[in-house]
Design a protein around this motif. Structure first.
Motif, short mmCIF file in Angstrom:
data_model
loop_
_atom_site.label_atom_id
_atom_site.label_comp_id
_atom_site.label_asym_id
_atom_site.label_seq_id
_atom_site.Cartn_x
_atom_site.Cartn_y
_atom_site.Cartn_z
N THR A 29 0.94 -1.13 -0.05
CA THR A 29 0.35 0.04 -0.19
C THR A 29 0.79 1.39 -0.25
O THR A 29 1.96 1.02 0.55
CB THR A 29 -0.95 0.40 1.11
OG1 THR A 29 -0.23 -0.49 2.59
CG2 THR A 29 -1.72 -1.35 1.05
N ASP A 30 0.59 2.96 -0.03
CA ASP A 30 1.23 3.91 -0.50
C ASP A 30 1.05 4.45 0.69
O ASP A 30 0.45 3.85 1.63
CB ASP A 30 0.65 5.27 -1.76
CG ASP A 30 -0.57 5.03 -1.69
OD1 ASP A 30 -1.40 4.84 -0.81
OD2 ASP A 30 -1.25 5.18 -2.07
N GLN A 31 0.77 5.32 0.72
CA GLN A 31 1.43 5.96 2.54
C GLN A 31 -0.24 7.24 2.61
O GLN A 31 -0.80 6.87 3.60
CB GLN A 31 2.12 7.45 1.48
CG GLN A 31 1.59 8.73 1.06
CD GLN A 31 1.50 8.21 -0.78
OE1 GLN A 31 2.11 7.30 -1.04
NE2 GLN A 31 1.25 9.02 -1.46
N ALA A 67 3.44 9.48 -12.11
CA ALA A 67 2.53 10.13 -10.81
C ALA A 67 2.60 9.14 -10.02
O ALA A 67 2.94 9.56 -8.04
CB ALA A 67 1.13 10.78 -10.67
N MET A 68 2.54 8.15 -10.13
CA MET A 68 2.89 7.10 -9.00
C MET A 68 3.82 7.13 -8.26
O MET A 68 4.34 6.89 -7.22
CB MET A 68 1.76 5.47 -9.50
CG MET A 68 0.84 5.59 -9.65
SD MET A 68 0.59 3.55 -10.35
CE MET A 68 0.77 2.98 -8.60
N VAL A 69 4.70 6.67 -8.82
CA VAL A 69 6.43 6.97 -9.10
C VAL A 69 6.91 8.39 -7.91
O VAL A 69 7.92 8.46 -6.84
CB VAL A 69 7.28 6.61 -9.89
CG1 VAL A 69 8.48 7.12 -10.36
CG2 VAL A 69 7.00 5.12 -11.24
N ALA A 70 6.88 9.41 -8.78
CA ALA A 70 6.73 10.33 -7.90
C ALA A 70 6.51 10.47 -6.24
O ALA A 70 6.61 10.69 -5.71
CB ALA A 70 6.43 11.65 -9.09
N GLU A 71 4.84 10.02 -6.42
CA GLU A 71 4.78 10.18 -5.31
C GLU A 71 5.33 9.38 -4.06
O GLU A 71 5.48 9.46 -2.67
CB GLU A 71 3.16 9.54 -5.47
CG GLU A 71 1.90 10.44 -5.52
CD GLU A 71 0.64 9.82 -5.79
OE1 GLU A 71 0.73 8.60 -5.59
OE2 GLU A 71 0.29 10.60 -6.46
N ARG A 102 8.80 9.10 -4.18
CA ARG A 102 10.46 8.70 -4.39
C ARG A 102 10.75 9.05 -2.53
O ARG A 102 12.41 9.06 -2.14
CB ARG A 102 10.43 9.65 -4.93
CG ARG A 102 10.00 11.30 -4.99
CD ARG A 102 10.35 11.81 -5.39
NE ARG A 102 9.88 13.72 -5.46
CZ ARG A 102 8.59 14.02 -6.37
NH1 ARG A 102 8.37 13.08 -7.18
NH2 ARG A 102 8.32 15.34 -5.41
N ASP A 103 9.77 10.05 -1.81
CA ASP A 103 10.12 10.08 -0.76
C ASP A 103 10.40 8.89 0.36
O ASP A 103 10.59 8.99 1.56
CB ASP A 103 9.53 11.42 0.10
CG ASP A 103 9.02 12.51 -0.62
OD1 ASP A 103 9.84 12.70 -0.80
OD2 ASP A 103 7.83 13.22 -0.73
N PHE A 104 9.62 7.76 -0.51
CA PHE A 104 9.64 6.56 0.68
C PHE A 104 10.41 5.39 -0.11
O PHE A 104 10.77 4.17 0.69
CB PHE A 104 8.18 5.92 0.81
CG PHE A 104 7.14 6.77 1.91
CD1 PHE A 104 7.20 7.54 2.71
CD2 PHE A 104 6.36 7.66 0.23
CE1 PHE A 104 5.94 8.62 3.21
CE2 PHE A 104 5.37 8.72 0.83
CZ PHE A 104 5.08 9.14 1.96
N LEU A 105 11.66 5.36 -0.66
CA LEU A 105 12.10 5.54 -1.62
C LEU A 105 12.93 4.15 -0.52
O LEU A 105 13.72 2.66 -1.46
CB LEU A 105 13.35 5.87 -2.25
CG LEU A 105 13.50 4.97 -4.10
CD1 LEU A 105 12.13 4.22 -4.36
CD2 LEU A 105 14.01 5.36 -4.83
N ALA A 106 14.11 4.74 0.40
CA ALA A 106 14.78 4.61 1.01
C ALA A 106 14.32 2.64 1.70
O ALA A 106 14.83 2.23 2.05
CB ALA A 106 15.32 4.17 1.81
N VAL A 143 6.54 1.18 -3.10
CA VAL A 143 5.63 2.32 -3.03
C VAL A 143 6.17 2.90 -4.86
O VAL A 143 5.12 3.27 -5.26
CB VAL A 143 5.48 3.40 -2.28
CG1 VAL A 143 4.42 4.49 -2.81
CG2 VAL A 143 5.06 3.51 -1.14
N SER A 144 7.44 3.00 -5.35
CA SER A 144 8.15 4.30 -6.68
C SER A 144 8.16 2.29 -7.53
O SER A 144 7.89 2.41 -8.43
CB SER A 144 8.73 4.93 -6.16
OG SER A 144 8.80 5.83 -5.75
#
Length: 297
Positions: free
Chosen positions: A81-83, A251-255, A257-261, A266-267
């Motif tokens: 799931t996403d943020q 847009a999903m990849v961009a959303e 990117r803050d959680f990539l680590a 999500v991305s």
């Protein structure tokens, strides 16, 4: 008796029947090519999944559930799931619909522009050809992605403006190809025969030249579709394509990117969908290109 059987059983009575016979044979040969077959094996199931996403996976792609935010991939949520707690697998399928709609609309817009400019330039020649081809050369000298970003930024964010930006930057290769094919065809004997029989310029162009130019341009379109997908995803990534809460791969990849680590899915998983579709389309394009190459035996 099928159409293909009849065409091969009877001798061609016109240039168009001969062309139709050759077209059917080319399609059969393309489908049997290994690269084309692999690409279609990837693309067709993905297309079916995207179109039937409402029946394939029950989650609402836009319903937020903060108690389930950023869950890792599991049996309940295949892509996690996403943020906002939305199911990424369902959003990826819906995003495929949006991305493909943008690309299909752009391709449907690019073809008429390229064919019109190329056929007019090739058939008329002279000053008309010089002016149209110089405009084409100028357009091709500019980086397509950068120009599309500039146009989308000037027009404003949105799906329609993204389609316009892609269309206005992707037509030059098709125009050059259509012009070259038209210049070759207008010297053919059957074109001279049509003119001697009193055929108008419009009839010669629409009935005799356009059907013979179209397959070559469509073949080139196959190789350009992957680039259009990447351009559409790039516009979405920068916020110039589909707008929230609408699901779109870029847009999903961009959303995410803050959680990539920590929450890589999500991305990464929507990005993997972009890669997979682009790779499959490139396989199809490479296979068709090999078949169309006159140097191949």
């Amino acid at each position: 008796m099928t159409l293909s059987t009849r065409l091969h059983a009877d001798p061609p009575t016109s240039i168009h029947q001969s062309y139709l016979r050759q077209l059917i044979g080319n399609i059969s040969e393309m489908v049997s090519h290994p690269l084309v077959r692999i690409g279609l094996i990837v693309l067709l199931p993905l297309a079916v999944l995207c179109l039937a996403s409402a029946w394939v996976w029950p989650y609402d792609p836009y319903q937020q559930n903060l108690s389930e935010r950023l869950l890792a991939p599991s049996g309940d949520h295949l892509f996690g799931t996403d943020q906002l707690g939305r199911d990424i697998f369902r959003r990826t399928l819906v995003g495929g619909q949006v991305t493909m709609a943008i690309v299909v609309a752009a391709a449907a817009s690019v073809l008429p522009i390229g064919l019109l400019i190329g056929i007019v330039a090739g058939y008329r020649g002279g000053a008309v050809e010089t002016v149209l081809m110089r405009i084409t050369d100028i357009s091709m000298s500019l980086p397509q992605l950068v120009l599309a970003l500039a146009l989308a930024a000037a027009l404003g964010p949105g799906i329609v403006n993204a389609v316009i930006a892609i269309s206005l930057t992707a037509w030059p290769p098709f125009a050059r190809l259509a012009r070259a094919e038209t210049k070759r065809l207008k010297q053919a004997d059957f074109i001279a025969a049509s003119k001697l029989q009193g055929a108008s310029t419009a009839r010669v162009v629409l009935i005799d030249i356009l059907p013979l130019v179209l397959p070559t341009v469509l073949t080139r379109l196959t190789t350009e579709l992957a680039g259009m997908i990447l351009t559409a995803a790039g516009l979405g990534f920068l916020g110039l394509g589909a707008q929230p809460p609408l699901a779109e791969w870029g847009a999903m990849v961009a959303e995410g990117r803050d959680f990539l680590a920590d929450q890589w899915w999500v991305s990464t998983l929507p990005g993997a969908a972009i890669f997979l579709v682009s790779f499959a389309i490139n396989l199809v394009g490479d296979g068709i290109g090999e078949l169309m190459d006159p140097r191949q035996s």
